[in-house]
Design a protein around this motif. Structure first.
Motif, PDB file in Angstrom:
ATOM      1  N   ASN A 249     -65.646   0.162   4.520  1.00 39.33           N
ATOM      2  CA  ASN A 249     -66.058   0.432   5.899  1.00 39.33           C
ATOM      3  C   ASN A 249     -66.831  -0.742   6.479  1.00 39.33           C
ATOM      4  OD1 ASN A 249     -64.850   2.924   5.789  1.00 39.33           O
ATOM      5  ND2 ASN A 249     -66.727   4.054   5.391  1.00 39.33           N
ATOM      6  N   LEU A 250     -67.669  -1.374   5.655  1.00 34.34           N
ATOM      7  CA  LEU A 250     -68.431  -2.541   6.121  1.00 34.34           C
ATOM      8  C   LEU A 250     -67.487  -3.680   6.491  1.00 34.34           C
ATOM      9  CD1 LEU A 250     -71.107  -4.047   6.569  1.00 34.34           C
ATOM     10  CD2 LEU A 250     -71.042  -4.706   4.150  1.00 34.34           C
ATOM     11  N   ILE A 251     -66.465  -3.916   5.652  1.00 40.70           N
ATOM     12  CA  ILE A 251     -65.504  -4.980   5.929  1.00 40.70           C
ATOM     13  C   ILE A 251     -64.792  -4.737   7.258  1.00 40.70           C
ATOM     14  CG2 ILE A 251     -63.317  -6.005   5.189  1.00 40.70           C
ATOM     15  CD1 ILE A 251     -64.223  -5.609   2.310  1.00 40.70           C
ATOM     16  N   GLN A 252     -64.327  -3.503   7.461  1.00 41.25           N
ATOM     17  CA  GLN A 252     -63.598  -3.187   8.682  1.00 41.25           C
ATOM     18  C   GLN A 252     -64.480  -3.355   9.919  1.00 41.25           C
ATOM     19  OE1 GLN A 252     -60.502  -2.862   8.859  1.00 41.25           O
ATOM     20  NE2 GLN A 252     -59.901  -2.433   6.763  1.00 41.25           N
ATOM     21  N   GLU A 253     -65.731  -2.903   9.826  1.00 39.53           N
ATOM     22  CA  GLU A 253     -66.620  -2.992  10.985  1.00 39.53           C
ATOM     23  C   GLU A 253     -66.978  -4.441  11.306  1.00 39.53           C
ATOM     24  OE1 GLU A 253     -69.951  -0.459  10.419  1.00 39.53           O
ATOM     25  OE2 GLU A 253     -68.755   1.373  10.290  1.00 39.53           O
ATOM     26  N   LEU A 254     -67.252  -5.230  10.265  1.00 39.73           N
ATOM     27  CA  LEU A 254     -67.598  -6.630  10.487  1.00 39.73           C
ATOM     28  C   LEU A 254     -66.416  -7.410  11.052  1.00 39.73           C
ATOM     29  CD1 LEU A 254     -69.744  -7.571   7.339  1.00 39.73           C
ATOM     30  CD2 LEU A 254     -70.533  -7.307   9.698  1.00 39.73           C
ATOM     31  N   TYR A 255     -65.223  -7.175  10.482  1.00 40.92           N
ATOM     32  CA  TYR A 255     -64.078  -7.946  10.937  1.00 40.92           C
ATOM     33  C   TYR A 255     -63.636  -7.539  12.332  1.00 40.92           C
ATOM     34  CZ  TYR A 255     -60.707 -11.484   9.625  1.00 40.92           C
ATOM     35  OH  TYR A 255     -60.004 -12.654   9.523  1.00 40.92           O
ATOM     36  N   GLY A 256     -64.113  -6.368  12.790  1.00 40.72           N
ATOM     37  CA  GLY A 256     -63.837  -5.969  14.160  1.00 40.72           C
ATOM     38  C   GLY A 256     -64.401  -6.953  15.171  1.00 40.72           C
ATOM     39  N   LEU A 257     -65.455  -7.659  14.779  1.00 39.79           N
ATOM     40  CA  LEU A 257     -66.017  -8.683  15.660  1.00 39.79           C
ATOM     41  C   LEU A 257     -64.995  -9.760  16.001  1.00 39.79           C
ATOM     42  CD1 LEU A 257     -69.566  -9.311  14.142  1.00 39.79           C
ATOM     43  CD2 LEU A 257     -69.081  -8.528  16.462  1.00 39.79           C
ATOM     44  N   LEU A 258     -64.113 -10.060  15.052  1.00 34.98           N
ATOM     45  CA  LEU A 258     -63.174 -11.162  15.217  1.00 34.98           C
ATOM     46  C   LEU A 258     -61.746 -10.713  15.503  1.00 34.98           C
ATOM     47  CD1 LEU A 258     -64.312 -13.337  12.154  1.00 34.98           C
ATOM     48  CD2 LEU A 258     -65.149 -13.454  14.508  1.00 34.98           C
ATOM     49  N   SER A 259     -61.354  -9.578  14.939  1.00 32.58           N
ATOM     50  CA  SER A 259     -59.932  -9.235  14.921  1.00 32.58           C
ATOM     51  C   SER A 259     -59.318  -9.054  16.295  1.00 32.58           C
ATOM     52  CB  SER A 259     -59.710  -7.975  14.077  1.00 32.58           C
ATOM     53  OG  SER A 259     -60.445  -6.881  14.581  1.00 32.58           O
ATOM     54  N   MET A 260     -59.903  -8.214  17.130  1.00 37.00           N
ATOM     55  CA  MET A 260     -59.287  -7.965  18.434  1.00 37.00           C
ATOM     56  C   MET A 260     -59.409  -9.157  19.392  1.00 37.00           C
ATOM     57  SD  MET A 260     -57.714  -5.148  18.111  1.00 37.00           S
ATOM     58  CE  MET A 260     -57.461  -5.652  16.394  1.00 37.00           C
ATOM     59  N   PRO A 261     -60.549  -9.855  19.435  1.00 37.16           N
ATOM     60  CA  PRO A 261     -60.591 -11.071  20.265  1.00 37.16           C
ATOM     61  C   PRO A 261     -59.530 -12.097  19.849  1.00 37.16           C
ATOM     62  CG  PRO A 261     -62.816 -10.370  19.763  1.00 37.16           C
ATOM     63  CD  PRO A 261     -61.902  -9.509  18.942  1.00 37.16           C
ATOM     64  N   ILE A 262     -59.347 -12.277  18.532  1.00 42.19           N
ATOM     65  CA  ILE A 262     -58.327 -13.219  18.065  1.00 42.19           C
ATOM     66  C   ILE A 262     -56.931 -12.713  18.414  1.00 42.19           C
ATOM     67  CG2 ILE A 262     -57.233 -14.182  16.011  1.00 42.19           C
ATOM     68  CD1 ILE A 262     -59.990 -14.379  14.739  1.00 42.19           C
ATOM     69  N   LEU A 263     -56.674 -11.428  18.172  1.00 38.93           N
ATOM     70  CA  LEU A 263     -55.357 -10.877  18.477  1.00 38.93           C
ATOM     71  C   LEU A 263     -55.018 -11.037  19.953  1.00 38.93           C
ATOM     72  CD1 LEU A 263     -52.826  -9.369  17.542  1.00 38.93           C
ATOM     73  CD2 LEU A 263     -54.030  -7.213  17.966  1.00 38.93           C
ATOM     74  N   SER A 264     -56.026 -10.923  20.830  1.00 39.68           N
ATOM     75  CA  SER A 264     -55.763 -11.052  22.268  1.00 39.68           C
ATOM     76  C   SER A 264     -55.200 -12.429  22.614  1.00 39.68           C
ATOM     77  CB  SER A 264     -57.047 -10.792  23.066  1.00 39.68           C
ATOM     78  OG  SER A 264     -57.967 -11.862  22.961  1.00 39.68           O
ATOM     79  N   VAL A 265     -55.667 -13.466  21.911  1.00 40.10           N
ATOM     80  CA  VAL A 265     -55.168 -14.821  22.153  1.00 40.10           C
ATOM     81  C   VAL A 265     -53.702 -14.922  21.754  1.00 40.10           C
ATOM     82  CG1 VAL A 265     -55.441 -17.252  21.535  1.00 40.10           C
ATOM     83  CG2 VAL A 265     -57.454 -15.828  21.857  1.00 40.10           C
ATOM     84  N   PHE A 266     -53.348 -14.289  20.628  1.00 39.80           N
ATOM     85  CA  PHE A 266     -51.951 -14.291  20.197  1.00 39.80           C
ATOM     86  C   PHE A 266     -51.083 -13.472  21.142  1.00 39.80           C
ATOM     87  CE2 PHE A 266     -53.802 -15.797  16.260  1.00 39.80           C
ATOM     88  CZ  PHE A 266     -52.816 -16.605  15.715  1.00 39.80           C
ATOM     89  N   VAL A 267     -51.584 -12.327  21.580  1.00 39.76           N
ATOM     90  CA  VAL A 267     -50.812 -11.480  22.496  1.00 39.76           C
ATOM     91  C   VAL A 267     -50.508 -12.229  23.789  1.00 39.76           C
ATOM     92  CG1 VAL A 267     -50.921  -9.413  23.947  1.00 39.76           C
ATOM     93  CG2 VAL A 267     -51.618  -9.283  21.555  1.00 39.76           C
ATOM     94  N   VAL A 268     -51.537 -12.829  24.372  1.00 36.46           N
ATOM     95  CA  VAL A 268     -51.338 -13.582  25.620  1.00 36.46           C
ATOM     96  C   VAL A 268     -50.401 -14.763  25.378  1.00 36.46           C
ATOM     97  CG1 VAL A 268     -52.477 -15.002  27.370  1.00 36.46           C
ATOM     98  CG2 VAL A 268     -53.547 -12.867  26.608  1.00 36.46           C
ATOM     99  N   GLY A 269     -50.593 -15.455  24.240  1.00 41.83           N
ATOM    100  CA  GLY A 269     -49.753 -16.606  23.935  1.00 41.83           C
ATOM    101  C   GLY A 269     -48.302 -16.241  23.679  1.00 41.83           C
ATOM    102  N   LEU A 270     -48.071 -15.089  23.049  1.00 36.53           N
ATOM    103  CA  LEU A 270     -46.710 -14.665  22.756  1.00 36.53           C
ATOM    104  C   LEU A 270     -45.977 -14.142  23.989  1.00 36.53           C
ATOM    105  CD1 LEU A 270     -47.233 -12.804  19.349  1.00 36.53           C
ATOM    106  CD2 LEU A 270     -45.869 -14.873  19.692  1.00 36.53           C
ATOM    107  N   LEU A 271     -46.725 -13.541  24.906  1.00 37.20           N
ATOM    108  CA  LEU A 271     -46.095 -12.868  26.048  1.00 37.20           C
ATOM    109  C   LEU A 271     -46.050 -13.706  27.320  1.00 37.20           C
ATOM    110  CD1 LEU A 271     -47.527  -9.236  25.717  1.00 37.20           C
ATOM    111  CD2 LEU A 271     -45.373 -10.149  24.847  1.00 37.20           C
TER     112      LEU A 271
END
Length: 488
Positions: free
Chosen positions: A387-409
């Motif tokens: 649970n700690l890993i998932q919560e901490l990585y939430g800081l990075l995961s969605m902001p990073i994914l947004s860059v890929f989503v915008v870049g791919l689309l």
């Protein structure tokens, strides 16, 4: 012969055998001296599909999964694995064709191609690098040390066991490169999956396949609002977490990008998806549930205790070797991938275009190891590792994914708008997910819902800033069809 001697003897023999088989598989392979990056970080593009599948499986499946998920002692955690199958299919059908089209060594290389800007590649690489250094590397070492301590019931401090893992893992990553990591992953993976299934069978036999007395909330796959995974999170953030982890995370995709062709890579990913669907869910929840009936609520010690209780000495030695191999391969996979990001995306772009890759990689690996060791005490304080890993990585995961989503689309999006979206997203998620913030958990939303909110907010932020500040109109353009932008 004393039981401890049997355990240690079998452990040493099996560990040495895995190393020897890895050596036999890797020796004599062609070494491309003219392209050190491809050889060291992509195994020269020579990984067969079964090595891709094995490496992806064991890179993800380690003690942080087996110990952390079983430590929750409830069936609900299997939902992470079922949803991961979707993430692997997205990797195979959406992301891999793009990575192969653009001939990427790192996932972030795609961003430089799509945004026509090397700085966005460096920024995202830095975030991935920090994720490995501050979250995944120390977490897997700590959970592995905890498992060994629980299984063998030894008084040796966690830090001492961690040091041993770190030293061996570093030597593997420095001298073997991705080829040795992937091959050892596969051999270790076959052993680990086999032994993990044996543990499941023995655990079920220990309670005569009778789950009476275990609270219903620990057996259900439909979580309520108070559970670790409420059912409605499967409709929002869960799928995007899996898309991020399996589709953009260098640690995972690096294995798939090391195949000789896209078709071979996809075969490996589909095989990994099959393993995750048919085998992994049971091994990461059933032992934990059984341990609740046998020992009560023992948290992250559950898996180590049930293995120590149920396996005979000679089998426990084999299992310890499999778990040690899983710890080492997951650790050095993170080391190798983090090093690839630094060397390819940062050092070569800003410091030296033609470094000595093995030497530089060795230096970076040592730094990562020291950071991991320093953070072990932090992870010792966690109530639940996973649970700690998932919560901490939430800081990075969605902001990073947004860059890929915008870049791919889209195309014609200013890189600074996307970078700004990442900064905005990290701040937004932190303000909603951590208890010290006055905006903590708005409307009582679960952190997985907050990840979905963060992703939508980041994509919107990037497109709005691109239009309002930089006066550029984003144009819908799927990267998979952008033949004109792919470069050799």
């Amino acid at each position: 012969m004393p039981s401890s001697t049997i355990q240690v003897s079998v452990f040493v023999f099996v560990t040495a055998l895995i190393g020897f088989l890895t050596y036999l598989s890797c020796r004599g392979q062609n070494r491309n001296a003219s392209n050190q990056n491809r050889e060291y970080f992509l195994a020269g593009g020579g990984l067969a599909w079964y090595f891709v599948a094995g490496s992806i499986t064991l890179t993800n499946l380690s003690t942080d999964q087996l110990v952390g998920m079983n430590g929750n002692q409830m069936a609900l955690l299997a939902l992470w694995e079922f949803s991961a199958v979707v993430g692997l299919f997205v990797l195979a059908k959406v992301f891999l064709p793009v990575y192969y089209r653009f001939k990427c060594t790192t996932t972030t290389q795609l961003l430089e191609q799509r945004y026509h800007n090397k700085h966005i590649r460096a920024v995202i690489s830095t975030l991935f690098f920090l994720g490995s250094a501050l979250i995944f590397c120390p977490a897997v070492i700590y959970s592995g040390a905890l498992f060994m301590q629980s299984m063998f019931n030894v008084e040796l401090p966690i830090m001492y066991i961690s040091v041993i893992f770190i030293i061996v893992g570093a030597l593997y990553a420095i001298f073997g490169g991705l080829r040795a990591v992937a091959v050892s992953d596969t051999y270790s993976g076959v052993l680990l999956l086999t032994m993990a299934v044996v543990v499941v069978i023995l655990a079920l036999q220990a309670i005569d396949f009778n789950f009476d007395g275990i609270p219903a909330e620990r057996l259900t796959l439909i979580g309520d609002d108070e559970s670790p995974i409420p059912w409605h999170t499967l409709l929002t953030g869960m799928i995007f977490i899996q898309m991020f982890y399996w589709g953009t995370n260098q640690v995972i995709t690096q294995r798939a990008m090391a195949a000789p062709s896209l078709k071979e890579a996809q075969k490996g990913v589909f095989a990994a998806a099959g393993i995750r669907l048919l085998i992994v869910p049971s091994i990461i929840v059933i032992p934990g549930i059984v341990s609740y009936k046998l020992f009560g609520d023992v948290g992250d010690s559950a898996y180590g205790r049930i293995v120590a209780e149920l396996l005979p000495d000679w089998l426990s030695g084999i299992f310890a070797a499999a778990m040690a191999a899983a710890v080492l391969t997951t650790f050095n996979s993170n080391l190798n991938s983090a090093t690839a990001l630094y060397v390819c995306d940062i050092h070569e772009a800003y410091v030296n275009k033609v470094p000595n890759v093995p030497v530089l990689s060795g230096f970076v690996t040592v730094v990562l190891c020291l950071v991991s060791l320093a953070l072990i005490p932090v992870y010792q304080q966690a109530e639940s590792i996973i649970n700690l890993i998932q919560e901490l990585y939430g800081l990075l995961s969605m902001p990073i994914l947004s860059v890929f989503v915008v870049g791919l689309l889209f195309k014609n999006v200013n890189a600074n708008a996307a970078i700004g979206a990442v900064i905005f997203g990290v701040a937004l998620y932190a303000s909603m997910a951590f208890k010290f913030s006055p905006l903590y958990a708005p409307f009582g939303l679960h952190y997985i819902h907050l990840m979905f909110v963060t992703l939508i907010a980041c994509v919107s932020f990037a497109l709005i800033v691109n239009r309002v500040v930089y006066k550029q109109k984003a144009e819908f353009s799927l990267a998979i069809n952008a033949d004109d932008e792919a470069t050799a």
